[in-house]
Write an enzyme that holds these catalytic residues in place. Structure first.
Site, PDB file in Angstrom:
ATOM      1  N   PRO A 150       8.778 -96.633  -0.253  1.00 11.54           N
ATOM      2  CA  PRO A 150       7.855 -97.116   0.784  1.00 11.54           C
ATOM      3  C   PRO A 150       7.837 -96.234   2.034  1.00 11.54           C
ATOM      4  CG  PRO A 150       9.134 -98.931  -0.118  1.00 11.54           C
ATOM      5  CD  PRO A 150       9.735 -97.672  -0.665  1.00 11.54           C
ATOM      6  N   CYS A 151       6.639 -95.872   2.458  1.00 18.02           N
ATOM      7  CA  CYS A 151       6.465 -95.138   3.721  1.00 18.02           C
ATOM      8  C   CYS A 151       6.380 -96.127   4.884  1.00 18.02           C
ATOM      9  CB  CYS A 151       5.204 -94.283   3.675  1.00 18.02           C
ATOM     10  SG  CYS A 151       5.303 -92.920   2.498  1.00 18.02           S
ATOM     11  N   ASN A 152       5.614 -97.183   4.697  1.00 15.37           N
ATOM     12  CA  ASN A 152       5.589 -98.267   5.684  1.00 15.37           C
ATOM     13  C   ASN A 152       6.806 -99.140   5.411  1.00 15.37           C
ATOM     14  OD1 ASN A 152       2.825 -97.977   7.056  1.00 15.37           O
ATOM     15  ND2 ASN A 152       2.359 -97.794   4.880  1.00 15.37           N
TER      16      ASN A 152
END
Length: 201
Positions: A150-152
């Site tokens: 996950p980037c967020n």
């Protein structure tokens, strides 16, 4: 640094101007990138204008809508979303057919309870709360080997002036495919769903 934009398209062009002004060349796993030298706060005044209007990006609004529905259903299989964008399969580990960091799955199933349902309930019962946090990041992600991390990482909800404010934290993103591309769409749709479910529009 702060970008305050009327909509996603305005934010994208403001982001490009910011990078051209202060961006620094850095190495990444995908090669050289132009990165802001510090955190960037991006504020969308009208988040419902959520699809990037750029001929270069050529956004597929049907994919955006279907991906948001897929996320809200808590799914992590690539079969559904790859029908609209084939490159989604490039983020699958091996032959699993699963996207490890799928946001919707993290929202609704990954931690063995439905964070969206819990967050909505908390906001209705305790509108003054500052503990309404939805997590996409797990401590296991720190050293987990995957094509899809996950980037967020977290979403904060707070009722301000009888309206629902949403803040998304991001560890790393690009302004073209991610932030002003896909993320602005599915996260603003989540914001809209949460606002409707809690009554704070």
């Amino acid at each position: 640094f702060k970008i305050s934009a009327t909509n996603v398209t305005d934010g994208y062009y403001e982001g490009l101007k910011l990078l051209n002004r202060v961006g620094q060349h850095e190495n990444s796993r995908n090669g050289e990138v132009l990165a802001a030298p510090g955190p960037v706060l991006t504020e969308f005044v009208n988040p419902e204008y959520r699809v990037l209007n750029s001929a270069l990006r050529d956004a597929n609004p049907f994919f955006h809508v279907m991906e948001a529905i897929w996320m809200l259903a808590g799914r992590n299989d690539s079969a559904f979303v790859s029908r609209f964008v084939q490159r989604m399969n490039t983020f699958v580990d091996g032959d699993s057919g699963v996207l490890n960091g799928a946001y919707g799955h993290r929202w609704r199933k990954f931690f063995n309870f439905d964070q969206i349902l819990e967050a909505s309930t908390m906001l209705r019962e305790y509108p003054e709360s500052r503990r309404v946090v939805i997590s996409m990041w797990s401590a296991d992600d720190l050293n987990f080997r995957s094509k899809d991390i996950p980037c967020n990482t977290h979403i904060y909800f707070r009722v301000v002036n009888n309206m629902l404010d949403m803040t998304v934290c991001n560890r790393s993103n690009d302004i073209y495919w991610g932030l002003f591309g896909a993320n602005a769409v599915h996260l603003s749709i989540l914001h809209e769903v949460m606002a409707e479910s809690t009554g704070y529009r």
